[in-house]
Design a protein around this motif. Structure first.
Motif, PDB file in Angstrom:
ATOM      1  N   THR A  57       0.846  -1.190   0.000  1.00  0.00           N
ATOM      2  CA  THR A  57       0.000   0.000   0.000  1.00  0.00           C
ATOM      3  C   THR A  57       0.878   1.236   0.000  1.00  0.00           C
ATOM      4  OG1 THR A  57      -1.628  -1.225   1.311  1.00  0.00           O
ATOM      5  CG2 THR A  57      -1.870   1.155   1.251  1.00  0.00           C
ATOM      6  N   GLN A  58       0.422   2.309  -0.657  1.00  0.00           N
ATOM      7  CA  GLN A  58       1.161   3.574  -0.699  1.00  0.00           C
ATOM      8  C   GLN A  58       1.157   4.214   0.688  1.00  0.00           C
ATOM      9  OE1 GLN A  58       2.681   5.174  -3.437  1.00  0.00           O
ATOM     10  NE2 GLN A  58       3.405   6.658  -1.978  1.00  0.00           N
ATOM     11  N   LEU A  59       2.312   4.287   1.316  1.00  0.00           N
ATOM     12  CA  LEU A  59       2.471   4.918   2.627  1.00  0.00           C
ATOM     13  C   LEU A  59       3.567   5.978   2.537  1.00  0.00           C
ATOM     14  CD1 LEU A  59       2.443   1.721   4.861  1.00  0.00           C
ATOM     15  CD2 LEU A  59       0.533   3.264   4.421  1.00  0.00           C
ATOM     16  N   ALA A  60       3.454   6.981   3.363  1.00  0.00           N
ATOM     17  CA  ALA A  60       4.446   8.060   3.381  1.00  0.00           C
ATOM     18  C   ALA A  60       5.137   8.092   4.742  1.00  0.00           C
ATOM     19  CB  ALA A  60       3.771   9.401   3.112  1.00  0.00           C
ATOM     20  N   ASP A  61       6.399   8.497   4.735  1.00  0.00           N
ATOM     21  CA  ASP A  61       7.153   8.657   5.983  1.00  0.00           C
ATOM     22  C   ASP A  61       6.897  10.044   6.564  1.00  0.00           C
ATOM     23  OD1 ASP A  61       8.425   6.170   5.781  1.00  0.00           O
ATOM     24  OD2 ASP A  61      10.020   7.013   4.538  1.00  0.00           O
ATOM     25  N   ILE A  62       6.800  10.124   7.876  1.00  0.00           N
ATOM     26  CA  ILE A  62       6.803  11.429   8.542  1.00  0.00           C
ATOM     27  C   ILE A  62       8.260  11.843   8.634  1.00  0.00           C
ATOM     28  CG2 ILE A  62       6.368  12.677  10.685  1.00  0.00           C
ATOM     29  CD1 ILE A  62       3.922  10.941  11.113  1.00  0.00           C
ATOM     30  N   GLN A  63       8.562  13.039   8.120  1.00  0.00           N
ATOM     31  CA  GLN A  63       9.952  13.473   8.025  1.00  0.00           C
ATOM     32  C   GLN A  63      10.132  14.879   8.573  1.00  0.00           C
ATOM     33  OE1 GLN A  63      10.981  13.246   3.902  1.00  0.00           O
ATOM     34  NE2 GLN A  63      10.507  11.073   3.741  1.00  0.00           N
ATOM     35  N   TYR A  64      11.361  15.146   8.986  1.00  0.00           N
ATOM     36  CA  TYR A  64      11.741  16.490   9.404  1.00  0.00           C
ATOM     37  C   TYR A  64      12.399  17.186   8.222  1.00  0.00           C
ATOM     38  CZ  TYR A  64      14.123  20.316  11.770  1.00  0.00           C
ATOM     39  OH  TYR A  64      14.567  21.558  12.146  1.00  0.00           O
ATOM     40  N   ASN A  65      11.954  18.401   7.904  1.00  0.00           N
ATOM     41  CA  ASN A  65      12.535  19.193   6.821  1.00  0.00           C
ATOM     42  C   ASN A  65      13.483  20.202   7.460  1.00  0.00           C
ATOM     43  OD1 ASN A  65      13.029  21.265   4.909  1.00  0.00           O
ATOM     44  ND2 ASN A  65      11.155  20.748   3.811  1.00  0.00           N
ATOM     45  N   SER A  66      14.775  19.972   7.322  1.00  0.00           N
ATOM     46  CA  SER A  66      15.754  20.845   7.974  1.00  0.00           C
ATOM     47  C   SER A  66      15.815  22.223   7.320  1.00  0.00           C
ATOM     48  CB  SER A  66      17.138  20.197   7.970  1.00  0.00           C
ATOM     49  OG  SER A  66      17.541  19.930   6.647  1.00  0.00           O
ATOM     50  N   LYS A  67      15.481  22.313   6.035  1.00  0.00           N
ATOM     51  CA  LYS A  67      15.502  23.606   5.352  1.00  0.00           C
ATOM     52  C   LYS A  67      14.445  24.548   5.929  1.00  0.00           C
ATOM     53  CE  LYS A  67      14.913  25.753   0.818  1.00  0.00           C
ATOM     54  NZ  LYS A  67      14.611  25.517  -0.598  1.00  0.00           N
ATOM     55  N   HIS A  68      13.224  24.030   6.119  1.00  0.00           N
ATOM     56  CA  HIS A  68      12.127  24.859   6.628  1.00  0.00           C
ATOM     57  C   HIS A  68      11.856  24.636   8.115  1.00  0.00           C
ATOM     58  CE1 HIS A  68      11.141  26.310   2.655  1.00  0.00           C
ATOM     59  NE2 HIS A  68      11.159  25.073   2.201  1.00  0.00           N
ATOM     60  N   LYS A  69      12.613  23.714   8.732  1.00  0.00           N
ATOM     61  CA  LYS A  69      12.469  23.401  10.150  1.00  0.00           C
ATOM     62  C   LYS A  69      11.021  23.058  10.504  1.00  0.00           C
ATOM     63  CE  LYS A  69      16.395  26.097  11.794  1.00  0.00           C
ATOM     64  NZ  LYS A  69      17.176  26.169  10.653  1.00  0.00           N
ATOM     65  N   CYS A  70      10.488  22.043   9.799  1.00  0.00           N
ATOM     66  CA  CYS A  70       9.117  21.619  10.030  1.00  0.00           C
ATOM     67  C   CYS A  70       9.012  20.105   9.858  1.00  0.00           C
ATOM     68  CB  CYS A  70       8.166  22.332   9.071  1.00  0.00           C
ATOM     69  SG  CYS A  70       8.508  21.994   7.333  1.00  0.00           S
ATOM     70  N   ILE A  71       7.868  19.557  10.275  1.00  0.00           N
ATOM     71  CA  ILE A  71       7.628  18.116  10.206  1.00  0.00           C
ATOM     72  C   ILE A  71       6.357  17.879   9.407  1.00  0.00           C
ATOM     73  CG2 ILE A  71       7.093  16.047  11.556  1.00  0.00           C
ATOM     74  CD1 ILE A  71       8.766  17.267  13.804  1.00  0.00           C
ATOM     75  N   GLY A  72       6.398  16.856   8.558  1.00  0.00           N
ATOM     76  CA  GLY A  72       5.225  16.529   7.769  1.00  0.00           C
ATOM     77  C   GLY A  72       5.474  15.301   6.921  1.00  0.00           C
ATOM     78  N   PHE A  73       4.693  15.161   5.855  1.00  0.00           N
ATOM     79  CA  PHE A  73       4.846  14.023   4.960  1.00  0.00           C
ATOM     80  C   PHE A  73       4.488  14.435   3.537  1.00  0.00           C
ATOM     81  CE2 PHE A  73       0.471  13.855   6.406  1.00  0.00           C
ATOM     82  CZ  PHE A  73      -0.253  13.516   5.268  1.00  0.00           C
ATOM     83  N   GLU A  74       4.874  13.588   2.589  1.00  0.00           N
ATOM     84  CA  GLU A  74       4.592  13.825   1.185  1.00  0.00           C
ATOM     85  C   GLU A  74       3.428  12.927   0.771  1.00  0.00           C
ATOM     86  OE1 GLU A  74       7.162  14.011  -2.926  1.00  0.00           O
ATOM     87  OE2 GLU A  74       7.718  12.525  -1.428  1.00  0.00           O
ATOM     88  N   SER A  75       2.364  13.530   0.258  1.00  0.00           N
ATOM     89  CA  SER A  75       1.188  12.774  -0.163  1.00  0.00           C
ATOM     90  C   SER A  75       1.191  12.634  -1.678  1.00  0.00           C
ATOM     91  CB  SER A  75      -0.090  13.480   0.302  1.00  0.00           C
ATOM     92  OG  SER A  75      -1.215  12.732  -0.065  1.00  0.00           O
TER      93      SER A  75
END
Length: 125
Positions: free
Chosen positions: A54-72
């Motif tokens: 199944t298509q799943l996304a990782d929760i990741q930290y974006n060091s450039k923007h200093k935020c947490i999220g995922f790619e849908s």
């Protein structure tokens, strides 16, 4: 939500809430994005067990923007915003997320349909 890179960024408050609801896992948190016809809303769940690929996304930290999220990617952010009728979805957009519970007692997060006057384009990015 940002169409440019199909990313969904959590507010700090939402990320803390997700950690409280889902707990601290020993495994990398995976996000499953889905559509619920009954509410006509999209949602996402964390670490859902599936028997098949199944298509799943990782929760990741974006060091450039200093935020947490995922790619849908399935569905894409553009598809979600288009279905929600957000006409100005070329800029990042902030939407409300509420916690819901399935009849089996599993928590998931519903991305609420916006009311035009409450939808905000994020001009800070």
């Amino acid at each position: 939500m940002d169409v440019g890179d199909n990313s969904v960024t959590f507010s700090r408050r939402l990320f803390r809430h997700i950690k409280n609801v889902c707990g601290e896992a020993d495994v990398q948190p995976k996000v499953f994005v889905f559509y619920t016809p009954a509410t006509k809303c999209y949602g996402f769940a964390i670490n859902v067990p599936f028997d098949q690929p199944t298509q799943l996304a990782d929760i990741q930290y974006n060091s450039k923007h200093k935020c947490i999220g995922f790619e849908s990617l399935n569905p894409t952010v553009a598809k979600i915003l288009y279905d929600y009728g957000v006409s100005r979805f070329l800029k990042p957009c902030k939407l409300t997320v509420t916690t819901q519970v399935t009849p089996q007692g599993r928590a998931y997060f519903q991305i609420e349909r916006p009311h035009e006057k409450y939808t905000r384009n994020d001009t800070s990015l």
